[in-house]
Design a protein around this motif. Sequence first.
Motif, PDB file in Angstrom:
ATOM      1  N   PRO A 154       0.938  -1.445   0.084  1.00  8.47           N
ATOM      2  CA  PRO A 154       0.229   0.173  -0.444  1.00  8.47           C
ATOM      3  C   PRO A 154       0.783   1.435  -0.341  1.00  8.47           C
ATOM      4  CG  PRO A 154      -0.088  -0.912   2.423  1.00  8.47           C
ATOM      5  CD  PRO A 154       0.597  -1.996   1.251  1.00  8.47           C
ATOM      6  N   LEU A 155       2.359   1.415   0.463  1.00 11.87           N
ATOM      7  CA  LEU A 155       2.737   2.376   0.313  1.00 11.87           C
ATOM      8  C   LEU A 155       3.986   2.228  -0.377  1.00 11.87           C
ATOM      9  CD1 LEU A 155       3.198   3.332   4.213  1.00 11.87           C
ATOM     10  CD2 LEU A 155       1.686   3.875   2.180  1.00 11.87           C
ATOM     11  N   PRO A 156       3.755   1.994  -1.832  1.00 10.53           N
ATOM     12  CA  PRO A 156       5.018   1.947  -2.907  1.00 10.53           C
ATOM     13  C   PRO A 156       6.270   2.408  -2.592  1.00 10.53           C
ATOM     14  CG  PRO A 156       3.244   2.113  -3.703  1.00 10.53           C
ATOM     15  CD  PRO A 156       2.475   2.023  -2.668  1.00 10.53           C
ATOM     16  N   GLN A 157       6.074   3.745  -2.866  1.00  9.67           N
ATOM     17  CA  GLN A 157       6.716   4.731  -2.743  1.00  9.67           C
ATOM     18  C   GLN A 157       7.949   4.864  -2.090  1.00  9.67           C
ATOM     19  OE1 GLN A 157       3.165   4.910  -2.030  1.00  9.67           O
ATOM     20  NE2 GLN A 157       2.227   6.467  -2.801  1.00  9.67           N
ATOM     21  N   ILE A 158       7.565   4.584  -0.314  1.00  6.92           N
ATOM     22  CA  ILE A 158       8.163   4.533   0.402  1.00  6.92           C
ATOM     23  C   ILE A 158       9.239   3.921   0.816  1.00  6.92           C
ATOM     24  CG2 ILE A 158       8.253   5.351   2.959  1.00  6.92           C
ATOM     25  CD1 ILE A 158       5.532   6.105   2.731  1.00  6.92           C
ATOM     26  N   ARG A 159      10.484   3.957   1.343  1.00  5.83           N
ATOM     27  CA  ARG A 159      11.971   3.224   1.611  1.00  5.83           C
ATOM     28  C   ARG A 159      11.957   3.393   2.899  1.00  5.83           C
ATOM     29  NH1 ARG A 159      10.005   1.739  -2.145  1.00  5.83           N
ATOM     30  NH2 ARG A 159      10.834   0.557  -4.228  1.00  5.83           N
ATOM     31  N   PHE A 160      12.653   2.628   3.685  1.00  8.76           N
ATOM     32  CA  PHE A 160      12.900   2.539   5.028  1.00  8.76           C
ATOM     33  C   PHE A 160      13.984   2.444   5.768  1.00  8.76           C
ATOM     34  CE2 PHE A 160       8.272   2.423   4.693  1.00  8.76           C
ATOM     35  CZ  PHE A 160       7.874   2.902   5.306  1.00  8.76           C
ATOM     36  N   CYS A 161      14.619   2.564   6.518  1.00 10.71           N
ATOM     37  CA  CYS A 161      15.754   2.282   7.211  1.00 10.71           C
ATOM     38  C   CYS A 161      15.493   1.961   8.944  1.00 10.71           C
ATOM     39  CB  CYS A 161      16.727   3.421   7.521  1.00 10.71           C
ATOM     40  SG  CYS A 161      18.232   2.976   8.398  1.00 10.71           S
TER      41      CYS A 161
END
Length: 215
Positions: A154-161
């Motif tokens: 649902p949040l494919p635009q976001i990348r995380f650490c």
Amino acid sequence: MSIEQKQKQIEATLRLAPVVPVVIIHDARAAVPMARALVAGGVPAIEVTLRTPAALDAIRAIAEEVEGAMVGVGTVLSAKDLRAAHKAGARFAVSPGVSPGLLDAADDSDLPLLPGVATAGEAMTLLERGYHHLKFFPAVPAGGHKLLGAWASPLPQIRFCPTGGISLTNAQDFLTLPNVLCVGGSWLTPADKLESGDWAGIERLAREAAALRGA
């Protein structure tokens, strides 16, 4: 500098290595040899947290003396923290969460911010403000790799650490997720090694962490 430019800088920093060491340092004299050991081990992005009086002096020393280090500041809670860290030479900033005041200060600063979130709602709010790279904190208590993996669709635009409760034994659970660029962890610079000056031991831990890339 625009939010898009600052987010590109954050992405480049997060892609330097699979792990960003999260450092709590009590003696600024240890900062330079510690950072050199981390860089030699293949982990150049270093987050020095503002949890001790020595933190800003440590950031300043690393920025001035350690070639190849990308030193950042962690536990940024306010506009004052952001200004002080930028002045000390930090190249990026990390916060455990967000507040309107901190986001406004980040908009006015050239220091790129990696803001922390623990819920999908917080992530959506930051996405509206142009943030596509976020810290997931505290990663394990907040739901771990299963929760973060569930956000990928649902949040494919976001990348995380993700940071918080991560170690060498569970880092790979996060690094295999499509929405994770790297993890943050304090296990690379344990207090006993910092206190004893075991720089070779810290370099070994950094090499183990760097080897996680692509696994």
